[in-house]
Design a protein around this motif. Sequence first.
Motif: not given
Length: 310
Positions: A64-87
């Motif tokens: 089987h010919v090799e296939e490649r897939f980039p794995l992507m994530a998105l984060r809040s732009r202004n990640w702030q210590r002290g705010l609740p974080s959710v995945l």
Amino acid sequence: MPTDRFYPIGTPGQAWSEAERDQWRARQVRQRSYADDVLAAIDMLRSRFDVESYGELRYGNAHHVEERFPLMALRSRNWQRGLPSVLVTGGVHGYETSGVHGALRFLQAQAAGYASRVNLLVVPCVSPWGYERIQRWNFDAIDPNRAFRVDSAAQECAALMRLVAPLHGQFAAHIDLHETTDTDKTEYRPALAARDGKPFEPCSIPDGFYLVDDAENPQPAFQAALIEAVGRVTHIAPGGENNDIIGTPLVAPGVIEYAKKELGLCGSISGARYVTTTEVYPDSPRATPEQCIAAQVAAVCAALDFVLAI
């Protein structure tokens, strides 16, 4: 395939070798495009979120010919210590369409309402090879949602665990978006029995939405809040004859429990207090694809609202 006949690959009573896995791979046909459906949608969100590649899947072998897939994530732009974080994770099982598109729809339509109140880390499609084949397993015939373990053999799982590890224990909640489809009965369970050399055990498919709580860390109030919100969008699955869903006893309307860490489920990776796995039923005559996506979005929003209210 009929569920009363043996799966067409392998020998009854014998687990698959690499030869049988190659036969199985040959049956998997690319039916849609991860680049067109997922990566293009993520690109449209780059002005609003920090977008990162957290790894690359590489699948292929001598046949089987090799296939490649980039794995992507998105984060809040202004990640702030002290705010609740959710995945939020979707597409751990690539064939579960509303999980992928529910995560994307939430980012497109609802996430802005939680800006500066919650830190978000969203992975819309954990298993792109499975997404393109509309397949539960990965290239190696491994179920990713049983492979979130140390030294995982599933590339998708190992990459996601590396992404989450620096934030382990810092998340307030983790919502993992799934579906239960008719193909679980007609394809996946027969294939699973054949792969492992075990007898096939028929199952029933619940008609409606339900949640899977963590048996080692049950949070009934959290689950109830999500069920109440989703019930305004689509119907909640009732229990079967034994007050169960897929053989597991109901602990509340629309809620069952699994031992997530013991089973190697995605819901075990974050260390969050509030964890749930959503299960939409896209094959129901009472639900449309749009309702299934809306149900996933409603579950995510309800989870965020719950976290912000405590």
